[in-house]
Design a protein around this motif. Sequence first.
Motif, PDB file in Angstrom:
ATOM      1  N   ASP A 111       0.835  -1.213   0.000  1.00  0.00           N
ATOM      2  CA  ASP A 111       0.000   0.000   0.000  1.00  0.00           C
ATOM      3  C   ASP A 111       0.866   1.259   0.000  1.00  0.00           C
ATOM      4  O   ASP A 111       0.541   2.256  -0.670  1.00  0.00           O
ATOM      5  N   PHE A 112       1.962   1.218   0.761  1.00  0.00           N
ATOM      6  CA  PHE A 112       2.860   2.373   0.763  1.00  0.00           C
ATOM      7  C   PHE A 112       3.467   2.596  -0.633  1.00  0.00           C
ATOM      8  O   PHE A 112       3.595   3.748  -1.090  1.00  0.00           O
ATOM      9  N   GLU A 113       3.831   1.529  -1.284  1.00  0.00           N
ATOM     10  CA  GLU A 113       4.405   1.660  -2.630  1.00  0.00           C
ATOM     11  C   GLU A 113       3.394   2.259  -3.607  1.00  0.00           C
ATOM     12  O   GLU A 113       3.738   3.122  -4.439  1.00  0.00           O
ATOM     13  N   ARG A 114       2.143   1.826  -3.511  1.00  0.00           N
ATOM     14  CA  ARG A 114       1.107   2.365  -4.392  1.00  0.00           C
ATOM     15  C   ARG A 114       0.838   3.849  -4.082  1.00  0.00           C
ATOM     16  O   ARG A 114       0.601   4.662  -4.983  1.00  0.00           O
ATOM     17  N   ALA A 115       0.882   4.189  -2.778  1.00  0.00           N
ATOM     18  CA  ALA A 115       0.661   5.599  -2.406  1.00  0.00           C
ATOM     19  C   ALA A 115       1.781   6.491  -2.937  1.00  0.00           C
ATOM     20  O   ALA A 115       1.542   7.617  -3.398  1.00  0.00           O
ATOM     21  N   LEU A 116       3.014   5.998  -2.855  1.00  0.00           N
ATOM     22  CA  LEU A 116       4.141   6.782  -3.362  1.00  0.00           C
ATOM     23  C   LEU A 116       4.105   6.911  -4.885  1.00  0.00           C
ATOM     24  O   LEU A 116       4.569   7.926  -5.454  1.00  0.00           O
ATOM     25  N   ALA A 117       3.562   5.892  -5.525  1.00  0.00           N
ATOM     26  CA  ALA A 117       3.482   5.935  -6.997  1.00  0.00           C
ATOM     27  C   ALA A 117       2.353   6.834  -7.490  1.00  0.00           C
ATOM     28  O   ALA A 117       2.339   7.249  -8.671  1.00  0.00           O
ATOM     29  N   ASP A 118       1.424   7.174  -6.605  1.00  0.00           N
ATOM     30  CA  ASP A 118       0.301   8.032  -6.985  1.00  0.00           C
ATOM     31  C   ASP A 118       0.805   9.479  -7.208  1.00  0.00           C
ATOM     32  O   ASP A 118       1.525  10.026  -6.384  1.00  0.00           O
ATOM     33  N   ILE A 146      -4.441  12.582  -0.334  1.00  0.00           N
ATOM     34  CA  ILE A 146      -3.207  11.984   0.201  1.00  0.00           C
ATOM     35  C   ILE A 146      -3.384  11.628   1.682  1.00  0.00           C
ATOM     36  O   ILE A 146      -2.994  10.546   2.124  1.00  0.00           O
ATOM     37  N   ARG A 147      -3.993  12.534   2.429  1.00  0.00           N
ATOM     38  CA  ARG A 147      -4.211  12.280   3.858  1.00  0.00           C
ATOM     39  C   ARG A 147      -5.142  11.081   4.057  1.00  0.00           C
ATOM     40  O   ARG A 147      -4.906  10.236   4.934  1.00  0.00           O
ATOM     41  N   GLU A 148      -6.204  11.029   3.248  1.00  0.00           N
ATOM     42  CA  GLU A 148      -7.147   9.905   3.374  1.00  0.00           C
ATOM     43  C   GLU A 148      -6.460   8.580   3.062  1.00  0.00           C
ATOM     44  O   GLU A 148      -6.679   7.574   3.758  1.00  0.00           O
ATOM     45  N   GLY A 149      -5.609   8.585   2.027  1.00  0.00           N
ATOM     46  CA  GLY A 149      -4.875   7.372   1.674  1.00  0.00           C
ATOM     47  C   GLY A 149      -3.940   6.926   2.804  1.00  0.00           C
ATOM     48  O   GLY A 149      -3.857   5.741   3.146  1.00  0.00           O
ATOM     49  N   MET A 150      -3.244   7.896   3.411  1.00  0.00           N
ATOM     50  CA  MET A 150      -2.346   7.586   4.522  1.00  0.00           C
ATOM     51  C   MET A 150      -3.133   7.043   5.732  1.00  0.00           C
ATOM     52  O   MET A 150      -2.663   6.131   6.430  1.00  0.00           O
ATOM     53  N   GLN A 151      -4.305   7.607   5.961  1.00  0.00           N
ATOM     54  CA  GLN A 151      -5.134   7.133   7.077  1.00  0.00           C
ATOM     55  C   GLN A 151      -5.570   5.691   6.852  1.00  0.00           C
ATOM     56  O   GLN A 151      -5.579   4.880   7.785  1.00  0.00           O
ATOM     57  N   LEU A 152      -5.918   5.369   5.628  1.00  0.00           N
ATOM     58  CA  LEU A 152      -6.328   3.993   5.313  1.00  0.00           C
ATOM     59  C   LEU A 152      -5.166   3.011   5.523  1.00  0.00           C
ATOM     60  O   LEU A 152      -5.347   1.916   6.067  1.00  0.00           O
TER      61      LEU A 152
END
Length: 208
Positions: A117-124, A132-138
């Motif tokens: 999930d962290f890799e996908r968030a960084l690739a976004d 971004i905040r919502e993704g980090m919270q998830l």
Amino acid sequence: MKKEDINTVAEENIKDNINNGVDENVDNVEQTEQTEQTEQTEETVEDNTAASTEETAEEQADPLEKALAEIEELKKQALYKQAEFENYRKRTIKEKADLILGGGEKTVTAILPVLDDFERALADKSEDPAAIREGMQLIYNKFVKTLEGLGVKKIETENADFNVDFHESIALVPGMGEDKKGKVIDCVQTGYTMNDKVIRFAKVAVGQ
């Protein structure tokens, strides 16, 4: 002397000789029998003595042989027990090592999806702060849930009484009022337990 008298004397002499001969023969027979009985008695005594000596030797030999046999059996049992204990020790060490390695493998396997999930968030490439905040919270919530699945739980500090079993005081905050005395005012570093055992104390500030 008359002829009749001579014959009578001769007959008496003959009878005396016969009686003497019989007596001598009887004495000889009795002596022979006594000698034979004495010899038989001596042979019996010798046989009994020899038998007694052999029995004594056997009695002396048997306890020694029995003791040696028992010692040999005890040696075998001791070697068997030693080998059995050595096998148990090696097996226990191997099981502990497998448990440690298996536990580490289980932990890493559980965390890998969070890493994905962290890799996908960084690739976004999104620049929306709210997204971004919502993704980090998830991702955070998923990580917490993963830790709970491994037996790791957060030590609660909000409005909690200071407890040395879970909290480590790093500061005292005066003037917070009587209702805040001995209470956790702020948590500087979150603490965690694993299977109800503290693995890290919560560092807190306590009201004075």
